[in-house]
Motif scaffolding. Sequence first.
Motif, mmCIF file in Angstrom:
data_model
loop_
_atom_site.group_PDB
_atom_site.id
_atom_site.type_symbol
_atom_site.label_atom_id
_atom_site.label_comp_id
_atom_site.label_asym_id
_atom_site.label_seq_id
_atom_site.Cartn_x
_atom_site.Cartn_y
_atom_site.Cartn_z
ATOM 1 N N ASP A 1 0.958 -1.045 -0.021
ATOM 2 C CA ASP A 1 0.096 -0.027 -0.052
ATOM 3 C C ASP A 1 0.972 1.106 -0.015
ATOM 4 N N VAL A 2 0.377 2.524 -0.200
ATOM 5 C CA VAL A 2 1.328 3.559 -0.430
ATOM 6 C C VAL A 2 0.955 4.610 1.001
ATOM 7 N N ASP A 3 -0.101 5.130 0.972
ATOM 8 C CA ASP A 3 -0.707 6.032 2.093
ATOM 9 C C ASP A 3 -0.483 5.430 3.523
ATOM 10 N N GLY A 4 0.454 5.889 4.196
ATOM 11 C CA GLY A 4 0.518 5.287 5.565
ATOM 12 C C GLY A 4 1.625 4.042 5.705
ATOM 13 N N ALA B 1 -0.077 -1.432 -4.603
ATOM 14 C CA ALA B 1 -1.614 -1.163 -4.836
ATOM 15 C C ALA B 1 -2.205 -0.147 -3.959
ATOM 16 N N THR B 2 -2.591 0.883 -4.425
ATOM 17 C CA THR B 2 -2.980 2.148 -3.350
ATOM 18 C C THR B 2 -4.322 2.628 -4.015
ATOM 19 N N THR B 3 -4.967 3.051 -3.052
ATOM 20 C CA THR B 3 -6.250 4.026 -3.513
ATOM 21 C C THR B 3 -6.289 5.313 -4.123
ATOM 22 N N GLY B 4 -4.978 5.815 -3.932
ATOM 23 C CA GLY B 4 -4.522 7.077 -4.226
ATOM 24 C C GLY B 4 -4.476 7.300 -5.820
ATOM 25 N N THR B 5 -4.693 8.537 -6.047
ATOM 26 C CA THR B 5 -4.843 9.015 -7.586
ATOM 27 C C THR B 5 -3.346 9.079 -8.374
ATOM 28 N N ASN B 6 -3.647 8.431 -9.527
ATOM 29 C CA ASN B 6 -2.452 8.093 -10.105
ATOM 30 C C ASN B 6 -1.578 9.378 -10.551
ATOM 31 N N ASN B 7 -2.191 10.461 -10.636
ATOM 32 C CA ASN B 7 -1.260 11.616 -11.050
ATOM 33 C C ASN B 7 -0.225 12.000 -9.840
ATOM 34 N N TRP B 8 -0.490 11.850 -8.508
ATOM 35 C CA TRP B 8 0.612 11.826 -7.594
ATOM 36 C C TRP B 8 1.267 10.619 -7.262
ATOM 37 N N VAL B 9 0.482 9.412 -7.298
ATOM 38 C CA VAL B 9 1.165 8.172 -6.752
ATOM 39 C C VAL B 9 2.521 7.973 -7.844
ATOM 40 N N THR C 1 1.851 9.694 4.592
ATOM 41 C CA THR C 1 1.330 10.934 3.545
ATOM 42 C C THR C 1 0.287 11.781 4.146
ATOM 43 N N GLU C 2 -0.649 11.235 5.170
ATOM 44 C CA GLU C 2 -2.031 11.723 5.408
ATOM 45 C C GLU C 2 -1.962 13.030 6.075
ATOM 46 N N ARG C 3 -1.304 13.039 7.423
ATOM 47 C CA ARG C 3 -1.564 14.267 8.272
ATOM 48 C C ARG C 3 -1.249 15.508 7.549
ATOM 49 N N ILE D 1 -7.592 19.768 -8.211
ATOM 50 C CA ILE D 1 -6.733 20.841 -7.664
ATOM 51 C C ILE D 1 -5.767 20.577 -6.350
ATOM 52 N N LYS D 2 -6.570 19.550 -5.396
ATOM 53 C CA LYS D 2 -5.867 19.326 -4.323
ATOM 54 C C LYS D 2 -4.710 18.347 -4.842
ATOM 55 N N THR D 3 -5.160 17.190 -5.984
ATOM 56 C CA THR D 3 -3.886 16.477 -6.223
ATOM 57 C C THR D 3 -2.628 17.179 -6.610
ATOM 58 N N THR E 1 -12.378 6.114 1.913
ATOM 59 C CA THR E 1 -11.157 6.079 0.867
ATOM 60 C C THR E 1 -11.447 6.699 -0.345
ATOM 61 N N GLY E 2 -10.332 7.345 -1.107
ATOM 62 C CA GLY E 2 -10.782 8.137 -2.403
ATOM 63 C C GLY E 2 -10.961 9.704 -1.831
ATOM 64 N N GLY E 3 -10.020 10.254 -2.304
ATOM 65 C CA GLY E 3 -10.352 12.096 -1.760
ATOM 66 C C GLY E 3 -11.360 12.597 -2.313
HETATM 67 C C1 XBP Z 1 -5.360 6.181 1.046
HETATM 68 C C2 XBP Z 1 -6.444 6.744 0.591
HETATM 69 C C3 XBP Z 1 -6.348 8.008 -0.438
HETATM 70 C C4 XBP Z 1 -5.605 9.139 0.274
HETATM 71 C C5 XBP Z 1 -5.955 10.453 -0.563
HETATM 72 O O1 XBP Z 1 -4.893 5.255 0.272
HETATM 73 O O2 XBP Z 1 -7.710 6.550 0.752
HETATM 74 O O3 XBP Z 1 -7.824 8.260 -0.813
HETATM 75 O O4 XBP Z 1 -5.951 9.050 1.552
HETATM 76 O O5 XBP Z 1 -5.271 10.168 -1.939
HETATM 77 P P1 XBP Z 1 -4.019 3.965 0.248
HETATM 78 P P2 XBP Z 1 -6.538 10.835 -2.970
HETATM 79 O O6 XBP Z 1 -3.841 3.799 1.893
HETATM 80 O O7 XBP Z 1 -4.834 2.943 -0.165
HETATM 81 O O8 XBP Z 1 -2.643 4.101 -0.444
HETATM 82 O O9 XBP Z 1 -6.957 12.039 -2.813
HETATM 83 O O10 XBP Z 1 -5.739 10.487 -4.555
HETATM 84 O O11 XBP Z 1 -7.638 9.598 -3.244
#
Ligand code: XBP
Length: 259
Positions: free
Chosen positions: A11-14, A121-129, A19-21, A84-86, A53-55
Motif C-alpha cells: 500500500d502507499v498512504d501510511g 496497490a493504492t487507493t490514491g490517484t495516479n497523478n501523484w502516485v 502521507t496523510e496528516r 486541484i488538491k491532487t 477511501t478516495g479523496g
Molecule cells: C489512502 C486513501 C487515499 C488518500 C488520498 O490510500 O484512501 O484516498 O487518502 O489520496 P491507500 P487521493 O492507503 O490505499 O494508499 O486524494 O488521491 O484519493
Amino acid sequence: MTKPLEAVVFDVDGTLAETERHGHRVAFNKAFAQEGYPYSWSDELYRELVKTTGGDRRIARYLNEYENYGLEEAREIAKKLHPIKTQLFVDTILAGEIPGRAGVYRFIRELQQAGFRTAVATTGTNNWVHPLVKHLSDEGGFAPFEEVVTGNDVENLKPAPDLFQEALRRLGLEPDQVVMVEDSKNGVRSAMATGGPCLAVQGEYATPESLEGADLIVDSYGDTGAPLKVLSNPYNLKTGAMLTPDLVRDIHRRWQDNR
Ligand code: XBP
Ligand code: MG
C-alpha cells in the motif's frame, strides 16, 4: 500444495510514507482556501474522514454530512476540487517533502536483493502516485516497483479487494504467492478480502485493534537505533529489531499452514 512466496505488494498512504496528516490533509485544506471555501480539516476531523477511501469521495462525504450540501452538489464540487488538491499534493512531493517511513527503504532493498518482486496497490490517484513512488525509489536506492496499481485503475476502492486483485493479475500471481503490506483498517480488510497474508505496519491514524486480522502487526519497519515494536503476533513468529525478508517468508509460511 504450498506455493513459494514470489512478491510483496505495498500500500502507499501510511505504509510507504506517512502521507496523510501533513501531506494530503494540508493539500485538501489548501484547495478549499484557494477555491474560496471556508473549510479546514483539523487532524482530529481528518482521522474520521480518512476512513472514507478516495479523496473525491472524502470531499463529497464531508460537504454532505458536515456542511449539509445535497449529495449531487457535494459530488459536483468534489469533482472540481479534487484535481486541484491532487496537483497541490504533487507540488509537495516534487518539493521533496514526503519522505519514506523510517526503515522502509532498507526493507525494500533487502526484499529485492532476496529476489522478491515488489509492487504497489493504492487507493490514491495516479497523478501523484507515480511521482511519489519514483521519488521514493530514487531516494531509497531500490529498483522501481514492477507494477503500480492506483485508484484510477479499478472500480471499487479499499476495503474492496479490487486493487490487490489487479496487482496480482498484472504480476501473474495468486493471493497465496504474495504478502500484502498495509497500515490501516481499510487496507487490512482489503488484503483479507483478497485472500492472502497481510503484514500491518501501523499507520498514524490506525490502532492495533483496527488492524485486527493481519498476520503480524508492528509499529514500524525497525531502523538503526529504533527497533520495531510487535503489536500483535498471532502465530508467535520469531521477530527481531527490524522487518526482514526471512520474517516475511515466515509470515507467508505460517499463513499457509493455518489455512
Ligand atoms: C489512502 C486513501 C487515499 C488518500 C488520498 O490510500 O484512501 O484516498 O487518502 O489520496 P491507500 P487521493 O492507503 O490505499 O494508499 O486524494 O488521491 O484519493
Ligand atoms: Mg494506506
